[in-house]
Structure formats: C-alpha cells, structure tokens
Design a protein around this motif. Structure first.
Motif, mmCIF file in Angstrom:
data_model
loop_
_atom_site.group_PDB
_atom_site.id
_atom_site.type_symbol
_atom_site.label_atom_id
_atom_site.label_comp_id
_atom_site.label_asym_id
_atom_site.label_seq_id
_atom_site.Cartn_x
_atom_site.Cartn_y
_atom_site.Cartn_z
ATOM 1 N N THR A 1 38.300 -4.557 47.789
ATOM 2 C CA THR A 1 37.055 -5.268 47.475
ATOM 3 C C THR A 1 36.529 -4.911 46.089
ATOM 4 N N PRO B 1 34.506 -6.759 54.343
ATOM 5 C CA PRO B 1 34.597 -8.178 54.726
ATOM 6 C C PRO B 1 34.172 -8.444 56.164
ATOM 7 N N THR C 1 28.854 -8.937 58.498
ATOM 8 C CA THR C 1 28.290 -10.281 58.489
ATOM 9 C C THR C 1 27.118 -10.359 57.523
ATOM 10 N N LEU C 2 27.097 -11.420 56.723
ATOM 11 C CA LEU C 2 25.978 -11.606 55.804
ATOM 12 C C LEU C 2 24.670 -11.655 56.578
ATOM 13 N N ALA D 1 28.248 -12.746 49.403
ATOM 14 C CA ALA D 1 29.619 -12.327 49.636
ATOM 15 C C ALA D 1 30.164 -11.592 48.413
ATOM 16 N N ASN D 2 31.319 -10.939 48.587
ATOM 17 C CA ASN D 2 31.914 -10.167 47.497
ATOM 18 C C ASN D 2 32.273 -11.014 46.288
ATOM 19 N N SER D 3 32.438 -12.297 46.479
ATOM 20 C CA SER D 3 32.793 -13.171 45.360
ATOM 21 C C SER D 3 31.606 -13.467 44.448
#
Length: 311
Positions: free
Chosen positions: A170, A154, A157-158, A29-31
């Motif tokens: 982002t 976002p 989907t991963l 994810a972006n985090s």
C-alpha cells in the motif's frame, strides 16, 4: 501519563525508535491524494528513501537544494538502503562519506533530535526545493502532510470505526491535512527534542475544510514533511517523526469527531534551523532558509512529554 511514540519510518530492530507510516486517510481509498494537490505546497520536494529499485524502503526525506535533504534521524540507520527517488523512477545515491561517524550516512541535526541531513552524490538538476521556516507561526493554520508511507489496510472499510495500517503493497506518495495543535517535548533515545503535535479525530481537531483529507502518519512517512502556508508562501515546518498509537490501528471514533484520537509528532524545524543550516555549505540559490516573520506564535509551549520506543 507518558505515551509511547511509534516512529514513522523503517528502522533496524536494535534501534531505539520505531517507524512512522505513510499517510492514512479515513474516508478516502489508498488511490486518493497521490498527486500534487495544486495548492502550491512543494509536493515534488518530498522523496522516498529506498534501495536503487525502490523496493526496499526506510522512510521519506525533504529536498533542501544543492543535493541536501532533511529527514528523520532514525531513517538513516540502515546501511543497505541508500538511495532517494522523487518520482519512483530516477534514483539518486546518498553520499556515505557525508556522515558523523555514528550512522552509515547523514549527520544528526543535534544530539537526541530525530532529524538528520543527508547528501546525494549527484545533485538532481531542476529539482524543486522546500523553504525552511525559521521563525514562529506554526499554530496558526492547517498544514499539509506529505510522505511515502503505507496506506490503510485494503480490508478496512471506508468510514468504519477502525482504520488499520496496510503493508508494503500500500506504499505510495500521498498528502493529507491536519492542524498543528501544540508544541511538545518528545523523549528520544537518551534525551528529548522539540516537536509539533497534531491530532487525528475529535470535533475540535476537524475544522471545516479538512474533511475527508484529514490524515495521520503511518510507516515510512518518517522523514517526510509537514508544510504550512504563511503569508502566502509555503514552508517546511516539521519533519515527520511518529505517532503515539499503541498499535498500527486507528481506534474507534478517532476520525469521527466523537473523541480525540492519536497524536502525530513532527520535529519542529524552527527550533533547529541554525543547526540544520550549519550542516550544509554556504546556501546556494537552491537552498532556501526563510521565515514568516510577520506571523508570531503566541500559544504557550506544552510541557507534556512523549516517549519513543522501538517497534
């Protein structure tokens, strides 16, 4: 066949190149990967090029010491975006008097090369500097990409087949990994320059160890750095320049190992170290120009050419 090169930084519509984006990770994810990986890579030396609030952005840059940074040439073309920040909190103004008469600030490393040196009006005391690679060795090991670009959309989907680039919300400083595969010629404006190529996806381009951190460039990563550890020391080997994606989407299977994906391109520092050094004063203790002399690149230069186009 010539493939169009989408540059990784924000540029004015009238400019020849287009932007290269932020680091995009396929399975994370972006985090993820928003802090120093702890490997010794000069994480803190990569800055964001923006306005004095950080809200308007045009790309990234790598600190060389003594108030000088190396970035992509196309990042320097917006006269209203003239600050850098290393932490998104403290901002340093770019010195507009340090210019070559063509761009609002900065000096192009060489004609038609998508690299430029910029200077700050105030030297950021205590700021870590990156070391430049001045001799071959770039094709020998995995490398770490660092940039302040956008992440994945976002809504992507991963693990899905497509990974769309996100928008400005982002944007973050991220790192990822990839393997330098070849030296290539990139067409830029009216000429060409020497670059390092990596590929996102493909079984042969996803060696053990990269895993979920395998990454590609996206908008606003332009001017950031490709770093490699050689003989135990970390060097800046490339300046983030662009990707040959035809759109802002990583297509089906480009990260799954089934087919080769898109190419990412980095201005090759060791090809232009003399010109880079010539644009800064006599190196002080903060500027490191070093070469991994015991490691020799032996792979032949690939004569495949890529063409840059505006977005």
């Amino acid at each position: 066949m010539l493939r169009e090169l989408v540059l990784a930084g924000a540029v004015l519509a009238a400019l020849t190149p287009s932007d290269a984006a932020a680091i995009v990770l396929f399975n994370l994810a972006n985090s993820a990967n928003q802090s120093d990986p702890g490997t010794g890579v000069p994480w803190t030396s990569v800055a964001k090029v923006s306005d004095f609030t950080g809200g308007s952005q045009t790309g990234s840059a790598v600190y060389l010491g003594d108030g000088y940074l190396l970035t992509a040439n196309h990042v320097t073309m917006n006269p209203t975006v003239k600050y850098v920040t290393f932490d998104n909190s403290t901002f340093y103004e770019i010195d507009s008097t340090f210019n070559d008469g063509v761009r609002p600030y900065g000096k192009q490393v060489a004609t038609n090369v998508d690299m430029a040196v910029i200077k700050l009006t105030t030297e950021p005391m205590g700021q870590a500097a990156a070391s430049l690679l001045t001799s071959p060795g770039e094709l020998s090991a995995p490398a770490t990409l660092i940039g302040w670009g956008v992440g994945r959309d976002p809504s992507s989907t991963l693990g899905s087949a497509n990974v769309d680039w996100g928008n400005g919300t982002t944007t973050a400083k991220r790192w990822g990994e990839n393997v330098p595969r070849a030296f290539v010629t990139v067409d830029y404006q009216l000429g060409s320059y020497q670059a390092i190529a990596t590929i996102t996806g493909g079984a042969s381009d996803s060696p053990a160890g990269l895993g979920d951190s395998e990454a590609g460039l996206a908008y606003f990563d332009s001017g950031g750095g490709l770093f490699q550890q050689l003989d135990g020391d970390w060097y800046l080997i490339g300046v983030n320049a662009g990707t040959d994606l035809a759109s802002t989407v990583f297509g089906p299977d480009q990260f799954t190992g089934k087919t080769l994906g898109s190419g990412n391109y980095f201005g090759r520092v060791s090809s232009y170290d003399t010109q880079i050094i010539a644009l800064v004063p006599e190196p002080g203790s903060g500027i490191l120009f070093a070469g991994a002399t015991s490691i020799l690149g032996v792979l032949a230069f690939m004569r495949r050419r890529h063409i840059a186009r505006p977005l």
